[in-house]
Design a protein around this motif. Structure first.
Motif, PDB file in Angstrom:
ATOM      1  N   LYS A   5       0.813  -0.923  -0.010  1.00  0.00           N
ATOM      2  CA  LYS A   5      -0.060   0.078   0.036  1.00  0.00           C
ATOM      3  C   LYS A   5       0.729   1.233   0.020  1.00  0.00           C
ATOM      4  O   LYS A   5       1.871   1.334   0.780  1.00  0.00           O
ATOM      5  CB  LYS A   5      -0.909  -0.071   1.143  1.00  0.00           C
ATOM      6  CG  LYS A   5      -1.949   1.225   1.444  1.00  0.00           C
ATOM      7  CD  LYS A   5      -1.379   2.084   2.413  1.00  0.00           C
ATOM      8  CE  LYS A   5      -2.146   3.551   2.342  1.00  0.00           C
ATOM      9  NZ  LYS A   5      -1.388   4.499   3.209  1.00  0.00           N
ATOM     10  N   GLY A 197      -7.885   8.483   6.141  1.00  0.00           N
ATOM     11  CA  GLY A 197      -6.861   7.539   6.427  1.00  0.00           C
ATOM     12  C   GLY A 197      -6.941   6.020   6.270  1.00  0.00           C
ATOM     13  O   GLY A 197      -6.087   5.119   6.611  1.00  0.00           O
ATOM     14  N   ASP A 200      -5.103   2.414   4.705  1.00  0.00           N
ATOM     15  CA  ASP A 200      -4.143   1.388   5.304  1.00  0.00           C
ATOM     16  C   ASP A 200      -5.355   0.248   5.816  1.00  0.00           C
ATOM     17  O   ASP A 200      -4.724  -1.082   5.848  1.00  0.00           O
ATOM     18  CB  ASP A 200      -3.710   2.058   6.756  1.00  0.00           C
ATOM     19  CG  ASP A 200      -2.695   3.015   6.452  1.00  0.00           C
ATOM     20  OD1 ASP A 200      -1.987   3.074   5.547  1.00  0.00           O
ATOM     21  OD2 ASP A 200      -2.284   3.652   7.645  1.00  0.00           O
TER      22      ASP A 200
END
Ligand code: ASP
Ligand code: MG
Length: 439
Positions: A5, A197, A200
């Motif tokens: 990632k 965010g 992840d």
């Protein structure tokens, strides 16, 4: 198969995207590459959405145009051939046409989610155009075809796993896949996301869903550090952390990893590796089942905490009091981070003021309620830290000049947390760096 990632800064410049292409083609191991939006894009999309919600179409239009100019420029350095530039520009045109159409329709929460999804859709499609130009065989896997959340906005790991496995089977001749982080479909089938965010989280869910060999999270810092490098001068990257330690650190403020991202990997025991795109040879931090050593590993701080104290003589020798208090927080879906009790009072902390007034109002019948804002939780984390002699002494010796508002010790064997006024955060982190880590 492995998962790699890359965050916003790792794809935020054309030359960084080129570097990502190098990193993912270094070996022939089959992989799924998860990308964030170009750095700054999601923030810009939030601004556009907010302007629209506030009926400020002009501000929204201006931001859309600025963003479009940025993307058009980006393409010039991303790809060289006429054909590739045409394809990349077509991608940008498609998505900016959408953003311009929304200026004319009425705003809704579903539309907001559509707007926020544009960043990852564009970054992956543009990257795919670049890979094609560079002659790298790959396939774009739309996250909206397999990534889903349920009515409670929780990812449906078994559904994701079934869909993804099927998609990979259908493309068994391909060993490089590119997909979007962050975006998903909700229980109504609409476009949604895994919160800011959340890329992840996508990576970790994908890794768990396909039982990957490893989930690599590439950012712009060389792993998890023992202290916040933005606040203190000397910090060290940590080589190995257990899932439990990493979860505490991510939750209590280490910004490098999204806190929710630990559980899918932990559940399936897929190791997570934090690596630095700017320094690919650096060891980084490996997060796995076993912590390898005991004792203090790191300290993290979480700002913007609100401490709520409820004091009542009725609590004395009473049972059921805490349940009633907790029910108030449950009603407002507000998680409690720290808690300390005495015979006549209880203090809890929360990290959101969204329902603060309502919560206080409902707590008032139980006793005297006081709330203090701008507090910071400082968490010292390490495997079996509670059993490690000396830690408490070193810790309190090092911060003896700072007033401590709450202490939490013994709840988790891997964490000691303190609550201090936010204005002492820097002093506390520096003092702990010296006194506990000897740096
Ligand atoms: N682009 C999204 C954000 O900025 C998701 C992510 O990058 O993780 O929040
Ligand atoms: Mg991130």
């Amino acid at each position: 198969m492995k998962v790699m990632k890359f965050g916003g800064t790792s794809v935020g410049k054309p030359e960084r995207m080129h570097q990502v292409a190098q990193l993912i083609t270094k070996d022939n191991e089959p992989k799924i590459v998860v990308l964030s939006a170009l750095s700054g894009t999601t923030n810009a999309l939030v601004t556009i959405s907010d302007s629209l919600a506030a009926h400020n179409r002009e501000a929204a239009k201006q931001k859309i145009d600025e963003l479009e100019a940025h993307y058009r420029n980006f393409i010039l350095d991303l790809v060289k051939t006429e054909e590739a530039r045409k394809k990349a520009n077509a991608v940008v045109t498609e998505h900016f046409e959408f953003l311009n159409i929304i200026l004319k329709i009425s705003f809704s929460e579903a539309l907001n989610k559509d707007i926020l999804a544009q960043g990852e859709l564009m970054s992956t499609k543009m990257f795919s155009v670049y890979l094609e130009e560079a002659g790298v065989n790959h396939k774009l896997l739309p996250a909206l075809d397999f990534m889903s959340i349920d009515v409670n906005e929780e990812p449906q790991l078994s559904v994701i796993s079934a869909k993804l496995t099927q998609l990979l089977k259908q493309n068994s001749s391909i060993n490089l896949f590119v997909t979007q982080g962050y975006i998903c479909r909700n229980s109504r089938g609409e476009v949604d996301n895994l919160k800011r965010g959340g890329s992840d989280y996508t990576a970790s869910l994908v890794a768990a869903a396909i039982n990957a060999t490893i989930c690599e999270i590439w950012t712009d810092i060389d792993g998890m550090h023992n202290n916040d490098p933005r606040v203190v001068d000397k910090t060290n990257a940590i080589e190995v952390l257990s899932f439990d330690e990493a979860a505490e650190l991510a939750y209590f403020g280490a910004k490098i990893l999204h806190p929710t991202c630990i559980w899918p990997a932990q559940q399936t025991k897929v190791p997570v590796k934090l690596l630095n795109t700017m320094q690919p040879e650096a060891k980084g931090t490996t997060i796995e089942e076993d912590a390898h050593s005991k004792g203090v590993k790191a300290v993290a701080a979480k700002d913007g905490i609100i401490a709520i104290n409820i004091k009542s003589s009725r609590m004395l020798l009473a049972y059921g009091f805490l349940r009633k208090v907790f029910e108030v927080f449950e009603k407002y879906r507000t998680p409690i981070d720290m808690i300390t009790t005495s015979e006549v009072a209880v203090s809890v902390t929360i990290d959101s003021n969204t329902h603060l007034d309502a919560i206080i109002k409902e707590l008032e019948p139980f006793g005297t309620v006081e709330a203090e804002t701008d507090q910071t939780i400082v968490s010292i984390v390490g495997n079996e830290i509670a059993e490690t002699q000396d830690v408490l002494k070193k810790l309190f010796d090092s911060i003896k000049d700072v007033p401590v508002r709450m202490v939490s010790y013994g709840g988790s064997r891997h964490n000691i947390s303190l609550l201090v006024d936010g204005k002492f955060k820097k002093d506390v982190l520096q003092a702990i760096n010296k006194g506990v880590f000897g740096l």
